[in-house]
Design an enzyme around this catalytic site. Sequence first.
Site, PDB file in Angstrom:
ATOM      1  N   GLY A 706       0.787  -1.226   0.000  1.00 31.31           N
ATOM      2  CA  GLY A 706       0.000   0.000   0.000  1.00 31.31           C
ATOM      3  C   GLY A 706       0.816   1.271   0.000  1.00 31.31           C
ATOM      4  N   GLU A 742       4.736  -6.201   1.922  1.00 31.15           N
ATOM      5  CA  GLU A 742       4.505  -6.749   0.586  1.00 31.15           C
ATOM      6  C   GLU A 742       3.978  -5.681  -0.367  1.00 31.15           C
ATOM      7  OE1 GLU A 742       1.807  -9.910   1.772  1.00 31.15           O
ATOM      8  OE2 GLU A 742       0.108  -8.546   1.433  1.00 31.15           O
ATOM      9  N   PRO A 743       4.792  -4.664  -0.657  1.00 30.04           N
ATOM     10  CA  PRO A 743       4.341  -3.607  -1.553  1.00 30.04           C
ATOM     11  C   PRO A 743       4.366  -4.047  -3.016  1.00 30.04           C
ATOM     12  CG  PRO A 743       6.585  -3.204  -0.877  1.00 30.04           C
ATOM     13  CD  PRO A 743       6.160  -4.454  -0.184  1.00 30.04           C
ATOM     14  N   GLY A 744       3.476  -3.478  -3.793  1.00 27.60           N
ATOM     15  CA  GLY A 744       3.501  -3.687  -5.240  1.00 27.60           C
ATOM     16  C   GLY A 744       3.889  -2.383  -5.919  1.00 27.60           C
ATOM     17  N   ARG A 781      -6.614   3.264 -14.990  1.00 20.71           N
ATOM     18  CA  ARG A 781      -6.625   3.929 -13.682  1.00 20.71           C
ATOM     19  C   ARG A 781      -7.313   5.298 -13.683  1.00 20.71           C
ATOM     20  NH1 ARG A 781      -2.733   5.121 -10.837  1.00 20.71           N
ATOM     21  NH2 ARG A 781      -3.577   4.252  -8.934  1.00 20.71           N
ATOM     22  N   TYR A 785     -10.373   5.144 -11.209  1.00 24.80           N
ATOM     23  CA  TYR A 785     -10.167   5.761  -9.884  1.00 24.80           C
ATOM     24  C   TYR A 785     -10.046   7.285  -9.944  1.00 24.80           C
ATOM     25  CZ  TYR A 785      -8.114   1.064  -9.300  1.00 24.80           C
ATOM     26  OH  TYR A 785      -7.873  -0.261  -9.301  1.00 24.80           O
ATOM     27  N   CYS A 812     -14.564   3.471 -27.142  1.00 24.60           N
ATOM     28  CA  CYS A 812     -15.910   4.041 -27.261  1.00 24.60           C
ATOM     29  C   CYS A 812     -16.576   4.237 -25.912  1.00 24.60           C
ATOM     30  CB  CYS A 812     -16.769   3.156 -28.151  1.00 24.60           C
ATOM     31  SG  CYS A 812     -16.068   3.080 -29.779  1.00 24.60           S
ATOM     32  N   GLU A 813     -15.976   5.020 -25.065  1.00 27.80           N
ATOM     33  CA  GLU A 813     -16.602   5.417 -23.799  1.00 27.80           C
ATOM     34  C   GLU A 813     -16.119   6.814 -23.460  1.00 27.80           C
ATOM     35  OE1 GLU A 813     -16.871   3.133 -20.320  1.00 27.80           O
ATOM     36  OE2 GLU A 813     -17.017   1.216 -21.377  1.00 27.80           O
ATOM     37  N   TYR A 841      -0.052  -1.427 -11.988  1.00 33.20           N
ATOM     38  CA  TYR A 841      -1.474  -1.509 -12.314  1.00 33.20           C
ATOM     39  C   TYR A 841      -1.787  -0.825 -13.652  1.00 33.20           C
ATOM     40  CZ  TYR A 841      -1.365  -2.723  -7.397  1.00 33.20           C
ATOM     41  OH  TYR A 841      -1.061  -3.303  -6.193  1.00 33.20           O
TER      42      TYR A 841
HETATM   43  N1  LLP Z   1      -0.957  -6.957  -0.371  1.00 37.68           N
HETATM   44  C1  LLP Z   1      -2.269  -7.188  -0.576  1.00 37.68           C
HETATM   45  C2  LLP Z   1      -2.947  -8.177   0.231  1.00 37.68           C
HETATM   46  C3  LLP Z   1      -2.963  -6.466  -1.543  1.00 37.68           C
HETATM   47  O1  LLP Z   1      -4.254  -6.660  -1.712  1.00 37.68           O
HETATM   48  C4  LLP Z   1      -2.256  -5.519  -2.317  1.00 37.68           C
HETATM   49  C5  LLP Z   1      -2.947  -4.752  -3.358  1.00 37.68           C
HETATM   50  C6  LLP Z   1      -0.900  -5.323  -2.080  1.00 37.68           C
HETATM   51  C7  LLP Z   1      -0.289  -6.057  -1.099  1.00 37.68           C
HETATM   52  C8  LLP Z   1      -0.083  -4.354  -2.848  1.00 37.68           C
HETATM   53  O2  LLP Z   1      -0.557  -3.047  -2.711  1.00 37.68           O
HETATM   54  P1  LLP Z   1       0.329  -1.837  -3.278  1.00 37.68           P
HETATM   55  O3  LLP Z   1       1.597  -1.798  -2.526  1.00 37.68           O
HETATM   56  O4  LLP Z   1       0.554  -2.037  -4.722  1.00 37.68           O
HETATM   57  O5  LLP Z   1      -0.490  -0.599  -3.057  1.00 37.68           O
HETATM   58  N2  LLP Z   1      -5.383  -1.342  -8.931  1.00 37.68           N
HETATM   59  C9  LLP Z   1      -5.200  -0.414  -7.871  1.00 37.68           C
HETATM   60  C10 LLP Z   1      -4.437  -1.014  -6.707  1.00 37.68           C
HETATM   61  C11 LLP Z   1      -5.097  -2.245  -6.180  1.00 37.68           C
HETATM   62  C12 LLP Z   1      -4.328  -2.875  -5.055  1.00 37.68           C
HETATM   63  C13 LLP Z   1      -4.892  -4.168  -4.661  1.00 37.68           C
HETATM   64  N3  LLP Z   1      -4.187  -4.831  -3.626  1.00 37.68           N
HETATM   65  C14 LLP Z   1      -4.512   0.830  -8.410  1.00 37.68           C
HETATM   66  O6  LLP Z   1      -4.208   0.888  -9.597  1.00 37.68           O
HETATM   67  O7  LLP Z   1      -4.299   1.801  -7.684  1.00 37.68           O
END
Ligand code: LLP
Length: 860
Positions: A706, A742-744, A781, A785, A812-813, A841
């Site tokens: 997050g 666990e960041p993405g 996105r 969002y 087409c939106e 994402y």
């Molecule tokens: N751990 C869990 C359990 C999660 O559900 C997620 C993301 C992460 C880690 C990684 O979160 P991050 O560090 O990337 O914020 N599509 C959306 C984001 C959806 C995130 C879903 N879960 C966007 O484009 O902002």
Amino acid sequence: MISAAESPWVVLKFGGTSVSTAANWHNIVRVLRARLGDGLRPVVVHSAISGITDRLESLLAKAMEGQHEPVYQQIVERHRELARELRIAPGADLERHLNDLQQIAAGVALVGEVSERVRARVMATGELMATVLGAQFLRSQGLEVTWVDARTVLKSEARRGARTSVLSATCNFEPDPELQRRFSAPGHVLLTQGFIASDEDGNTVLLGRGGSDTSGAYFAAKLQARRLEIWTDVPGMFSANPRSTPTARLLKALHYDEAQEIASSGAKVLHPRCILPVRQYGIALHVYATQMPELEGTVITSAPGDSAAQVKAIAVRKGITLISLDSPGMWHQVGFLADAFQVFKDHGLSVDLISTSETNVTVSLDPAANTLDGAAIAGLVSDLSRLCRVQVIGPCASLSLVGRNIRGILHRLGDAFELFEEQKIHLVSQAANDLNFTFVIDEDQGDRLARQLHDLLIRATARDKVMGPTWEQLFSPARRSADAPPPWWHSRRSQLLDLAGRNGAAYAYDRGTIQKRVDGLAAMKSIDRRFYAIKANPHADVLRTVVERGVGLECVSQGELEHVLALFPDLPRERILFTPNFAPRSEYAFALERDLQVTLDNLHPLREWAELWRGRELFVRIDTGHGRGHHDHVRTAGLHSKFGVPLSELDELGRLARELSVRIVGLHAHAGSGVFNVHNWVETATQLAGIARRFRDVRVLDIGGGLGVPERPAQPGVDLAALDSALLEVREKNPGLELWIEPGRYLVAEAGALVAQVTQLKGKGEVQYVGIATGMNSLIRPALYGSHHEIVNLTRLDEPATETFSVVGPICESGDQLGVDRLLPPTREGDVVLIANAGAYGHAMSSHYNLRAPAKEFML
Ligand code: LLP
């Protein structure tokens, strides 16, 4: 009496930042020359050098312990430094003030206490010293200057029979013919101090923090000046706080009422007290920015030229505490309110907003007007409890829609109310003066809702007499701060142009940026293990880059697991986590067969598929109750989210685990995505540590991902150092527990850019469209969002961005917009547009909608 329109005086008030640099002082000289050139008599009122008032406060605090010398030296050095910068000799007057200051500090050290009068004298030195330097500098530039001690002009008045307040005085501001005579010499500048005045005996008094604006207004009223100009570090009042809402619009014209309301609702541009004196005499008040004197600013008068009802600003105030008083006996009871408010009075607390029902009264306490520590609240609650049931709600934020005749627009707020759907509104209040409509909500939602309301109610309006350019538009040339390094794609420009040229549209990833982000997280001492949430971007080269640097992988589906196992067949199993949500039984079985660490986020699997789990080690995802994140869709905790085991089920979890001999070795929580406040993870860790005490096998707390990535160049990112030290504290208190994250997004967002060729241009009414080769099929996105991605014309990176465009795709939106109202250079077909921060994402959420293939990916 001279009428304002013919008055020869113009009062210019400069704030602390305005008088703290040589560049600003040169601007001040230019402005003064222009005023003199118009035949006016400029009266300059200015503040202390920025930071000095705080240092004087701390000088006094330190002096009580006899430890003031270092602070004193800092004050001396700061003034000498500015003198050097301005190329003037500090001079005897400055030395005299510094000497006085040193002597007073020594006196305080000796007696060990400070009276209000002494405090006032010390604080006044800041303005006296700054104006001494100011006058000297203006003279050095060839201006004729008379330095005036403001205390000989502004006299405090006793309030309603009470003694004059020494630290927060008010002054008489009637027209002053004597002063007008004294200031009548044409062709030169009068220069004096803000913030300070004197009482009837000639003792120094202060006008309260932010009082320099009020000084300016007093001088303007006494002189019956043509106008008061407030010069500060922002070019006027804006329709929202531009730091959190960069689409905030410059408000070019406001009524005194509105300006007062905006100033009182939390905007820091003007001190609310400065409006009354100018309003009383119809003196126009202008707001300008010293560092950009050419910008038009805000003009505040009694006739701003529009009468239509309109929301002019969304103001947010934080740190609000609500006190809710419940009493069934209140109904028709005489005197309940009087009794309750007497308690507030007895506690010296001033009430701001009020809402009442038959059995409840809820009031808000504003921190700006009250000292609200735990003890103050506890005392209040205990006294109120004698009358009724009391609940304290906070911290809250108040969100005010400000504008004249606000009742006239309530019917247009329908859509705005939808924004509050997921949000508890604690209190609603419509001001009796019809200037504001205020909601009180949880504090952490304040900025986000303000931004969304602003987009809905203000951003869309065309430019008119009131609404000027946006903050972003005003600052676009200087948007990237000079010391921030340019993003990676600057140096890869030709490669990116080439990629877009060959593919029409492409995602490009920069390995170095991913590595840098991994290393940043690796430096955090509080964290034992890091996992990359591959959902953000599962591109094979991205995964290789993070795996090579020791990061594990967090997967949420069998598909992700198969992808990872195929790419890294030899990766130790403990470097893979499986954290699905509502997955079918078969996916859990798949992971368990491969000895992967599974995180359960519901009790259903334990209750119904007992055999799967017997004797296993499990992680459990907890719903901590606090969802956070950049959008509702990504807040993954709390009542309205489908994730996690609720706290109310922990007992059952314990029982099921015992029955199945399951060992709960890890607790997990992920509150949401796109979070900046480090408090989020600290709170999660603390909460999980508390829960861990109920399960004796827990050794790991996985506090989720997050971590937010700024959407705009000026926005600050997550403060990793602060996060690290706060988490270290949590660890110290909870020895024996490991912390995992666990960041993405954090690892990959900035490393990715979407580049696309311009296909077509179109102008429609006020809106100009730039069409590009791909749209929401590649990057959803913005549509999903309302996310903001920086957009530049990569072909014309060096040309000034002078035109406003909406950047759209071919889908087409109507939602297929990648950016609205963006400043770009004049753009042509075939140019390449770059959409930044698209590494997370982006492609991962792409589709073949309209049977248009999404942009292909390339690791550079
Ligand atoms: N751990 C869990 C359990 C999660 O559900 C997620 C993301 C992460 C880690 C990684 O979160 P991050 O560090 O990337 O914020 N599509 C959306 C984001 C959806 C995130 C879903 N879960 C966007 O484009 O902002």
